[in-house]
Design a protein around this motif. Structure first.
Motif, PDB file in Angstrom:
ATOM      1  N   SER A 110      -6.194  -3.008  -6.477  1.00 20.20           N
ATOM      2  CA  SER A 110      -7.400  -2.201  -6.647  1.00 20.20           C
ATOM      3  C   SER A 110      -7.485  -1.719  -8.092  1.00 20.20           C
ATOM      4  O   SER A 110      -6.481  -1.687  -8.807  1.00 20.20           O
ATOM      5  CB  SER A 110      -7.382  -1.008  -5.690  1.00 20.20           C
ATOM      6  N   PRO A 111      -8.672  -1.312  -8.554  1.00 23.57           N
ATOM      7  CA  PRO A 111      -8.802  -0.836  -9.942  1.00 23.57           C
ATOM      8  C   PRO A 111      -7.859   0.317 -10.266  1.00 23.57           C
ATOM      9  O   PRO A 111      -7.283   0.373 -11.350  1.00 23.57           O
ATOM     10  CB  PRO A 111     -10.269  -0.413 -10.018  1.00 23.57           C
ATOM     11  N   GLU A 112      -7.697   1.251  -9.305  1.00 26.79           N
ATOM     12  CA  GLU A 112      -6.826   2.399  -9.567  1.00 26.79           C
ATOM     13  C   GLU A 112      -5.371   1.977  -9.692  1.00 26.79           C
ATOM     14  O   GLU A 112      -4.585   2.601 -10.410  1.00 26.79           O
ATOM     15  CB  GLU A 112      -6.971   3.432  -8.449  1.00 26.79           C
ATOM     16  N   ALA A 113      -4.994   0.893  -9.013  1.00 28.55           N
ATOM     17  CA  ALA A 113      -3.611   0.423  -9.045  1.00 28.55           C
ATOM     18  C   ALA A 113      -3.261  -0.263 -10.353  1.00 28.55           C
ATOM     19  O   ALA A 113      -2.102  -0.624 -10.568  1.00 28.55           O
ATOM     20  CB  ALA A 113      -3.353  -0.521  -7.871  1.00 28.55           C
ATOM     21  N   CYS A 114      -4.226  -0.448 -11.239  1.00 25.45           N
ATOM     22  CA  CYS A 114      -3.934  -1.027 -12.547  1.00 25.45           C
ATOM     23  C   CYS A 114      -3.246  -0.026 -13.465  1.00 25.45           C
ATOM     24  O   CYS A 114      -2.736  -0.400 -14.521  1.00 25.45           O
ATOM     25  CB  CYS A 114      -5.221  -1.530 -13.209  1.00 25.45           C
ATOM     26  N   GLU A 173       0.846  -1.188   0.000  1.00 26.23           N
ATOM     27  CA  GLU A 173       0.000   0.000   0.000  1.00 26.23           C
ATOM     28  C   GLU A 173       0.884   1.242   0.000  1.00 26.23           C
ATOM     29  O   GLU A 173       1.913   1.277   0.672  1.00 26.23           O
ATOM     30  CB  GLU A 173      -0.908  -0.001   1.229  1.00 26.23           C
ATOM     31  N   LEU A 199      -3.468   3.932  -1.630  1.00 27.49           N
ATOM     32  CA  LEU A 199      -3.709   3.093  -2.809  1.00 27.49           C
ATOM     33  C   LEU A 199      -3.203   1.695  -2.512  1.00 27.49           C
ATOM     34  O   LEU A 199      -2.038   1.507  -2.153  1.00 27.49           O
ATOM     35  CB  LEU A 199      -3.000   3.686  -4.031  1.00 27.49           C
ATOM     36  N   GLN A 200      -4.090   0.721  -2.650  1.00 26.58           N
ATOM     37  CA  GLN A 200      -3.772  -0.667  -2.337  1.00 26.58           C
ATOM     38  C   GLN A 200      -3.522  -1.442  -3.625  1.00 26.58           C
ATOM     39  O   GLN A 200      -4.248  -1.290  -4.608  1.00 26.58           O
ATOM     40  CB  GLN A 200      -4.929  -1.319  -1.572  1.00 26.58           C
TER      41      GLN A 200
END
Length: 365
Positions: free
Chosen positions: A90-94, A74, A86-87
């Protein structure tokens, strides 16, 4: 980190056993746009990095030559004591942690984290080639309304590709074709190879095949007068499909050099910003600015009012475009922009490459 431009962030390299597979790499964007051929090239170039909890990963204001993606752990964004985290997974981490340049916020490790880095210039080059190669098959179009009695040349001259050629160029071109006999089963072009010739099928039948396609899927068949191979010559990308002869036949071919000299200029007609403004200002045409880059690139800056339609989706969404509009494709997409102009004109639209800036400053989305 000292705020200077750098190639990769500092960290601890990961072991070979922890490297990503192609399937795992496809979870990240825009990497998921790459074809398998170019994805393999990318995976071999990745750098893997670890950071301990509490360390700073990216500093605001930096210009990094690489994009960094979060694999495990994270991170915090903006400020360590703020509640924006931001983990991994997660979708944002793509998406990359540092899409914007220069870096618009500090990013640090909230836990032990693992990252991978890819050079921006390499990824952009592979995306260009991958998207360009995907259109190699799109150029293999059969004129369904042609009568069976038409010969190969009359069918070729009715195609959008040659319809734009000046008569002088056309006569010169026809005199420079080289004719070769090919046997059934012969491989004319192979997927992944560089493009050296433009081909027209004068006699016989041929079959198009894509890598990884199901053996039960119907294959596209080419007949006398059909042409193929121009996309690789326009873009410099490798072949996006294989073409194999189904029968004995004869091919008319043109070398890359002659094609670029005589045909390519008509594939990519250009329009200046002044001409565009004159057409639009006098109400002669409904003119639209088209940006065919990826959404990530579009968000970083684009002229006001421009429409974002990535080239990878252009063929599928072309039916929703107005036929009576003029499309000025922004040159920022490089080879992709040129291919988009060619594809749109092949599909019956009026499209040009915008040869000068639109006169309006780019904006960030």
């Amino acid at each position: 980190m000292n705020g200077r431009t750098c190639t990769f962030v500092e960290g601890i390299a990961m072991s070979a056993s922890q490297r990503l597979t192609l399937q795992q790499l496809r979870r990240f964007s825009p990497i998921d746009f790459l074809s398998s051929h170019y994805l393999q090239q990318l995976v071999d170039s990745l750098q893997y990095i670890e950071h301990k909890a509490g360390s700073l990963i990216l500093r605001r204001g930096e210009h990094a030559l690489a994009l960094y993606f979060l694999l495990e752990g994270e991170v915090w964004l903006g400020a360590e004591n703020r509640n924006r985290h931001l983990q991994a997974g997660s979708p944002e981490a793509c998406r990359a942690l540092n899409e914007n340049q220069p870096q618009d916020q500090d990013i640090g490790a909230r836990s032990d984290v693992r990252l991978f880095a890819v050079e921006r210039s390499l990824l952009e080059r592979l995306l260009n080639w991958s998207e360009a190669a995907s259109y190699e098959v799109g150029s293999l179009q059969v004129d369904e309304v042609a009568e069976a009695s038409d010969d190969w040349l009359s069918k070729l001259l009715r195609s959008p590709l040659f319809g734009r050629l000046p008569p002088a160029h056309l006569h010169l071109l026809l005199g420079r074709f080289e004719f070769i006999e090919v046997a059934a089963g012969a491989s004319v072009v192979r997927y992944g190879e560089p493009g050296e010739h433009f081909y027209v099928l004068k006699q016989g039948r041929a079959q198009v095949s894509l890598p990884g396609s199901d053996a039960q899927e119907p294959r596209q068949e080419l007949h006398s007068g059909d042409f193929f191979g121009e996309e690789a010559l326009v873009s410099g990308a490798v072949r996006g499909a294989s073409v194999t002869m189904l029968t004995d036949g004869v091919l008319a071919r043109l070398s890359r050099e002659l094609f670029v000299e005589l045909v390519r200029p008509t594939l990519i007609p250009q329009i200046s910003a002044r001409q565009l403004q004159q057409l639009s200002g006098h109400g002669k045409k409904n003119c639209l600015l088209l940006d065919v880059r990826l959404p990530m690139e579009y968000r970083l800056g684009h002229p006001p009012g421009s429409l974002n339609l990535p080239i990878g989706q252009l063929r599928q969404q072309a039916a929703g475009l107005a036929q009576d509009s003029l499309y000025a494709v922004l040159a920022e997409g490089g080879v992709r922009s040129e291919l988009a102009v060619h594809l749109l004109n092949q599909l019956g639209f009026e499209a040009y490459l915008l040869s000068e800036p639109s006169g309006q400053p780019p904006i960030a989305a």
